[in-house]
Motif scaffolding. Structure first.
Motif, PDB file in Angstrom:
ATOM      1  N   CYS B 133       0.825  -1.209   0.000  1.00  0.00           N
ATOM      2  CA  CYS B 133       0.000   0.000   0.000  1.00  0.00           C
ATOM      3  C   CYS B 133       0.860   1.261   0.000  1.00  0.00           C
ATOM      4  N   THR B 134       1.866   1.304   0.865  1.00  0.00           N
ATOM      5  CA  THR B 134       2.712   2.515   0.936  1.00  0.00           C
ATOM      6  C   THR B 134       3.408   2.750  -0.397  1.00  0.00           C
ATOM      7  N   ARG B 135       3.957   1.709  -0.967  1.00  0.00           N
ATOM      8  CA  ARG B 135       4.695   1.850  -2.235  1.00  0.00           C
ATOM      9  C   ARG B 135       3.771   2.317  -3.359  1.00  0.00           C
ATOM     10  N   VAL B 136       2.639   1.630  -3.507  1.00  0.00           N
ATOM     11  CA  VAL B 136       1.743   1.946  -4.622  1.00  0.00           C
ATOM     12  C   VAL B 136       1.127   3.337  -4.453  1.00  0.00           C
ATOM     13  N   MET B 137       0.678   3.641  -3.247  1.00  0.00           N
ATOM     14  CA  MET B 137       0.011   4.937  -3.064  1.00  0.00           C
ATOM     15  C   MET B 137       0.970   6.107  -3.232  1.00  0.00           C
ATOM     16  N   VAL B 138       2.107   6.053  -2.568  1.00  0.00           N
ATOM     17  CA  VAL B 138       3.043   7.190  -2.647  1.00  0.00           C
ATOM     18  C   VAL B 138       3.552   7.349  -4.078  1.00  0.00           C
ATOM     19  N   ASP B 139       3.882   6.257  -4.725  1.00  0.00           N
ATOM     20  CA  ASP B 139       4.417   6.348  -6.088  1.00  0.00           C
ATOM     21  C   ASP B 139       3.355   6.838  -7.086  1.00  0.00           C
ATOM     22  N   THR B 140       2.138   6.338  -6.941  1.00  0.00           N
ATOM     23  CA  THR B 140       1.074   6.734  -7.880  1.00  0.00           C
ATOM     24  C   THR B 140       0.717   8.215  -7.707  1.00  0.00           C
ATOM     25  N   ILE B 141       0.632   8.648  -6.454  1.00  0.00           N
ATOM     26  CA  ILE B 141       0.309  10.065  -6.194  1.00  0.00           C
ATOM     27  C   ILE B 141       1.451  10.947  -6.696  1.00  0.00           C
ATOM     28  N   SER B 142       2.665  10.519  -6.436  1.00  0.00           N
ATOM     29  CA  SER B 142       3.838  11.293  -6.853  1.00  0.00           C
ATOM     30  C   SER B 142       3.877  11.435  -8.385  1.00  0.00           C
ATOM     31  N   GLU B 143       3.625  10.347  -9.061  1.00  0.00           N
ATOM     32  CA  GLU B 143       3.595  10.376 -10.543  1.00  0.00           C
ATOM     33  C   GLU B 143       2.530  11.358 -11.036  1.00  0.00           C
ATOM     34  N   HIS B 144       1.375  11.286 -10.401  1.00  0.00           N
ATOM     35  CA  HIS B 144       0.270  12.156 -10.828  1.00  0.00           C
ATOM     36  C   HIS B 144       0.635  13.637 -10.643  1.00  0.00           C
ATOM     37  N   LEU B 145       1.213  13.958  -9.488  1.00  0.00           N
ATOM     38  CA  LEU B 145       1.540  15.358  -9.194  1.00  0.00           C
ATOM     39  C   LEU B 145       2.641  15.885 -10.114  1.00  0.00           C
ATOM     40  N   SER B 146       3.507  15.012 -10.557  1.00  0.00           N
ATOM     41  CA  SER B 146       4.603  15.451 -11.424  1.00  0.00           C
ATOM     42  C   SER B 146       4.158  15.585 -12.883  1.00  0.00           C
ATOM     43  N   ASP B 147       2.895  15.238 -13.117  1.00  0.00           N
ATOM     44  CA  ASP B 147       2.421  15.169 -14.502  1.00  0.00           C
ATOM     45  C   ASP B 147       1.413  16.274 -14.807  1.00  0.00           C
ATOM     46  N   GLY B 148       1.685  17.486 -14.338  1.00  0.00           N
ATOM     47  CA  GLY B 148       0.838  18.630 -14.689  1.00  0.00           C
ATOM     48  C   GLY B 148      -0.500  18.658 -14.002  1.00  0.00           C
ATOM     49  N   ALA B 149      -0.577  18.125 -12.802  1.00  0.00           N
ATOM     50  CA  ALA B 149      -1.858  18.121 -12.094  1.00  0.00           C
ATOM     51  C   ALA B 149      -2.212  19.513 -11.602  1.00  0.00           C
ATOM     52  N   SER B 150      -3.514  19.775 -11.434  1.00  0.00           N
ATOM     53  CA  SER B 150      -3.893  21.040 -10.808  1.00  0.00           C
ATOM     54  C   SER B 150      -4.058  20.885  -9.295  1.00  0.00           C
ATOM     55  N   LEU B 151      -4.060  19.680  -8.810  1.00  0.00           N
ATOM     56  CA  LEU B 151      -4.021  19.445  -7.362  1.00  0.00           C
ATOM     57  C   LEU B 151      -2.753  20.083  -6.798  1.00  0.00           C
ATOM     58  N   GLU B 152      -2.866  20.689  -5.615  1.00  0.00           N
ATOM     59  CA  GLU B 152      -1.681  21.330  -5.035  1.00  0.00           C
ATOM     60  C   GLU B 152      -1.089  20.541  -3.884  1.00  0.00           C
ATOM     61  N   GLU B 153      -1.974  19.899  -3.134  1.00  0.00           N
ATOM     62  CA  GLU B 153      -1.471  19.171  -1.966  1.00  0.00           C
ATOM     63  C   GLU B 153      -2.290  17.902  -1.766  1.00  0.00           C
ATOM     64  N   VAL B 154      -1.594  16.804  -1.548  1.00  0.00           N
ATOM     65  CA  VAL B 154      -2.266  15.546  -1.229  1.00  0.00           C
ATOM     66  C   VAL B 154      -1.826  15.109   0.163  1.00  0.00           C
ATOM     67  N   LEU B 155      -2.794  14.945   1.051  1.00  0.00           N
ATOM     68  CA  LEU B 155      -2.504  14.472   2.401  1.00  0.00           C
ATOM     69  C   LEU B 155      -2.740  12.971   2.466  1.00  0.00           C
ATOM     70  N   ILE B 156      -1.881  12.302   3.185  1.00  0.00           N
ATOM     71  CA  ILE B 156      -2.172  10.906   3.535  1.00  0.00           C
ATOM     72  C   ILE B 156      -2.422  10.899   5.033  1.00  0.00           C
ATOM     73  N   VAL B 157      -3.610  10.451   5.420  1.00  0.00           N
ATOM     74  CA  VAL B 157      -4.038  10.554   6.821  1.00  0.00           C
ATOM     75  C   VAL B 157      -3.926   9.183   7.472  1.00  0.00           C
ATOM     76  N   ALA B 158      -2.914   9.023   8.306  1.00  0.00           N
ATOM     77  CA  ALA B 158      -2.683   7.727   8.955  1.00  0.00           C
ATOM     78  C   ALA B 158      -3.404   7.701  10.296  1.00  0.00           C
TER      79      ALA B 158
END
Lengths: 589, 175
Positions: B133-158
């Motif tokens: 879960c940690t690997r897939v979520m962090v990597d997928t979110i990171s890829e998305h943000l680096s790809d011209g997203a308009s999202l500014e901040e993604v929180l992961i709430v543990a």
């Protein structure tokens, strides 16, 4: 005939089983010689003596087959002899095993005591439950409750604001009872000596136990607190077999205790809460230096022995007997202290037989109360417990476990035993002797002074309450109580009328009986929740009916706002109604 | 504070109750029948009101790996993104988890969300392994943000240390 191919779920279970094979577990898997000495120990066997599927060894064999087929040489060499050729392969097989593992065993461990080979069948059954839960094969109630505990930190889905509100409510009641606010419940008080953890059932359905504990702590002059988080001493991981849930739930309590800097966790009277927090939780959580922990029974006994509280046993004159929680007595060796305490606060204690570690299960253990689909079988298996209680002639069955309170209450109604269930905290609080307050000397009023009439308290003035009950006398009683408290009362004697009246008149609260002819209370409740005009009207269920478990645990709709068992105490009914209405208004605004 | 910068965007790890987050939207791990159920679903119903389940009933279903959106009723967020992650060790759980995270991010972009909160999807009752879960979520979110997203901040709430520690390690690896 060729056997079907193994499904993905079965493969996942086999992988998971490999992680559970400690030396003790393997010992129990290979040690059984099927001698049958455990049979008479099991309340399911006693209730269904002609059904071989009720025997403890048959239940444990479900796991043994999986083990033999995958991890033991005998399964390769002589599969027909050791049952490896009948190991589960399909998802349908898993459904059958689910009903055996969850529906015919309460993991009470009584069979373990009678095994000459030392086989711990309950541990094997718990492992099987864990494997099934791992792939999503479990009763709906277990799934609902486990998700609550994983995500909200307690197994009844109590929100933090509702928990804190309940503590404040109990503090206010104590202030009213005592005439001062010194006994108010301290929340998150850093540096207190004791952190008191409770069962969420106390918040949701029996907050008087919190109030009674607070009264006793105050009377003893104890430095104590209740935590705003990590307060649930129960642990559904014990029942579902999910060690991950077991560890995370226990660690929430330990972490909070360390954060507050308390010296000790005191666990309210809950059998599986005590076993999970005190005994098993440290293993699931991988704790090396756990916080010291004790049961509230030991705390109360200590208060009396140290002279910190005084008790008067004549206040509890009726005959009482004691039911041992399986988790306390059999799994934790904790059975003398409650008896010692009971004898100090009651006048007529009658032991039931057998007792202590050999006592029979209340039949509500192992999560059975959350599995409404097995209720008829559970109640049938309770016959031996009913016989035990009946033989004592007791009017009160005392137990130190909330699960047992529910299990015993159900079987007492089912078998018409005519007694009630109490916990030690109820009896100690009732026997508590507080320093007497000097009454002011009466001064006669001069004859010429007119005394103004005292305003009758009307806590429900301006409120509209719908009373739903099919019994005329109960409906009249509830109507009178609510009207005396100032409410306008509407009535309905069946479910259809109740929904129609609620839609038309929009009451502030519905008092709902569950056992009614025609559309019963559970159906009525679900319809009220699913009808747009009534879905937000708070409901207080007034019943003692076992079917209510379906509403609590399966959660087809949001749970009721309140619950009261019959017979109903008038003051408690008004207090509950008032609290529910005020709490709802506070939320909306 | 544990965070990872991805260009001008941020992935941040926080502790808390996701249903009470002051964000534009948060993600809820829903089942295919789109019933909110217990746990966070119970909190959403109790704190957010009955309107949320009604919107879901209109939507009808959400296949594994997909996501749907509703308003958030009385909650602090404006939207709830209901993503259906893998459950109970089902097959292809890594691909299904990545798909559910991508679908949730896509729904957030469609609604113009700037701050989005994710729970660790499936690591509790649903038995998704924490390391996966940690690997897939962090990597997928990171890829998305680096790809011209308009999202500014993604929180992961543990919710607990159990999730916080591995997520902190993974986020700091990429920081």
């Amino acid at each position: 005939m060729s056997r079907p191919a193994k499904t993905h779920k079965v493969k996942m279970m086999e992988q998971q089983l490999a992680k559970k094979l400690t030396r003790q577990v393997v010992g129990s898997l290979v040690g059984c010689v099927h001698c049958g000495m455990c049979n008479d120990a099991c309340h399911y066997v006693l209730a269904f003596p002609d059904d071989p599927k009720m025997t403890p060894s048959y239940k444990a064999d479900q796991l043994r087959k999986l083990f033999k087929a995958n991890f033991d040489w005998t399964g390769k060499a002589i599969p027909w002899w050791v049952g490896a050729d009948k190991a589960p392969l399909t998802d349908d097989d898993l459904e059958v095993i689910k009903d055996i593992s969850f529906g015919t065993c309460t993991n009470c461990r009584r069979c373990t005591l009678s095994c000459p080979m030392g086989v711990d069948t309950a541990t094997l059954n718990r492992i099987m439950r864990g494997l099934l839960s791992h792939v999503g094969v479990m009763p709906e109630g277990v799934r609902v409750v486990s998700k609550d505990q994983w995500e909200l930190g307690n197994q009844m889905g109590v929100l933090k604001e509702d928990y804190v509100d309940t503590l404040e409510w109990m503090s206010e009641e104590l202030e009213e009872d005592l005439g001062h606010g010194e006994a108010a419940i301290p929340v998150d008080k850093a540096g207190a000596k004791i952190m008191y953890c409770i069962n969420p059932r106390e918040v949701k359905y029996d907050p008087r136990t919190i109030k009674e504990a607070a009264l006793i702590f105050w009377a003893a002059g104890e430095s104590w607190t209740m935590p705003s988080e990590g307060w649930d001493n129960t642990n559904f991981g014990l029942f579902s077999g999910d060690d991950g849930l077991g560890g995370v739930s226990a660690r929430r309590e330990y972490d909070k205790a360390r954060q507050l800097g308390v010296e000790k966790i005191v666990i309210s009277e809950c059998g599986h809460g005590f076993r999970s927090t005190r005994c098993e939780g440290v293993n699931w959580a991988g704790e090396q230096q756990p916080v010291p922990m004790e049961s509230a029974v030991m705390t109360m006994l200590r208060f009396i022995k140290e002279g910190r509280i005084k008790v008067d046993p004549t206040r509890n004159p009726e005959r009482v007997t004691f039911h041992d929680s399986c988790n306390n007595a059999r799994s934790c060796g904790f059975y003398e202290e409650p008896r010692e305490l009971l004898k100090l606060v009651t006048m007529d204690f009658q032991e039931m037989y057998p007792n202590r570690a050999e006592n029979y299960c209340c039949t509500g253990g192992g999560g059975a109360m959350s599995m409404s689909e097995y209720t008829p079988r559970r109640l049938e298996s309770a016959k031996v417990k009913a016989d035990q209680i009946r033989a004592t002639g007791a009017k009160v069955v005392v137990t130190s476990c909330h699960n047992c309170v529910d299990g015993l209450s159900d079987l007492i109604k089912h078998y018409g035993l005519g007694c009630e269930v109490k916990q030690l905290v109820n009896l100690v609080a009732n026997a508590l002797v507080l320093d007497e307050v000097k009454e002011p000397e009466a001064v006669p009023a001069p004859a010429e002074i007119e005394v103004a009439p005292v305003a009758v308290a009307s806590p429900l003035a301006g409120r509209k309450i719908l009373v739903v009950d099919d019994e005329d006398d109960v409906r009249l009683f509830l109507t009178t109580v609510f009207e005396d408290a100032g409410a306008q009362v509407l009535t309905a004697s069946d479910g259809d009328t109740a929904v129609a009246v609620a839609r038309e008149h929009q009451p502030d609260l519905i008092s709902l009986d569950l056992s009614m002819p025609g559309k019963d209370g559970v159906e009525t409740f679900v319809e009220l929740r699913r009808t747009p005009e009534t879905e937000e009207i708070p409901v207080c269920v007034v019943t003692g009916h076992p079917e209510f478990r379906q509403v609590i645990y399966d959660r087809p709709v949001a749970p009721p706002e309140g619950y009261l068992g019959k017979p109903v105490d008038e003051d408690k009914l008004v207090a509950y109604a008032h609290h529910i209405i005020e709490h709802r208004e506070a939320k909306v605004h | 504070m544990v965070e990872q910068r991805v260009g001008q965007k941020t992935i941040r790890l926080v502790r808390g109750d996701i249903t009470e987050m002051e964000v534009d939207a948060f993600v809820f791990d829903i089942t295919e029948d789109v019933k909110l159920g217990s746990g966070f679903g119970g909190a959403i119903q109790q704190r957010g009101g009955v309107a949320i389940q009604k919107q879901l009933d209109t939507i009808g279903s959400c296949p594994t790996g997909e996501a749907v959106v509703t308003e958030a009723g009385l909650l602090k967020a404006s939207w709830i993104i209901h993503a259906n992650g893998p459950k109970f060790r089902e097959e292809d759980e890594e691909a299904k988890l990545a798909s559910a995270v991508r679908a949730a991010l896509a729904r957030a972009e469609e609604k113009g969300v700037k701050r989005l909160a994710f729970p660790p999807i499936g690591t509790g009752l649903y038995q998704v392994p924490l390391d996966l879960c940690t690997r897939v979520m962090v990597d997928t979110i990171s890829e998305h943000l680096s790809d011209g997203a308009s999202l500014e901040e993604v929180l992961i709430v543990a919710p607990d240390d159990r999730e916080y520690k591995p997520f902190a390690a993974r986020i700091q690896e990429g920081a």
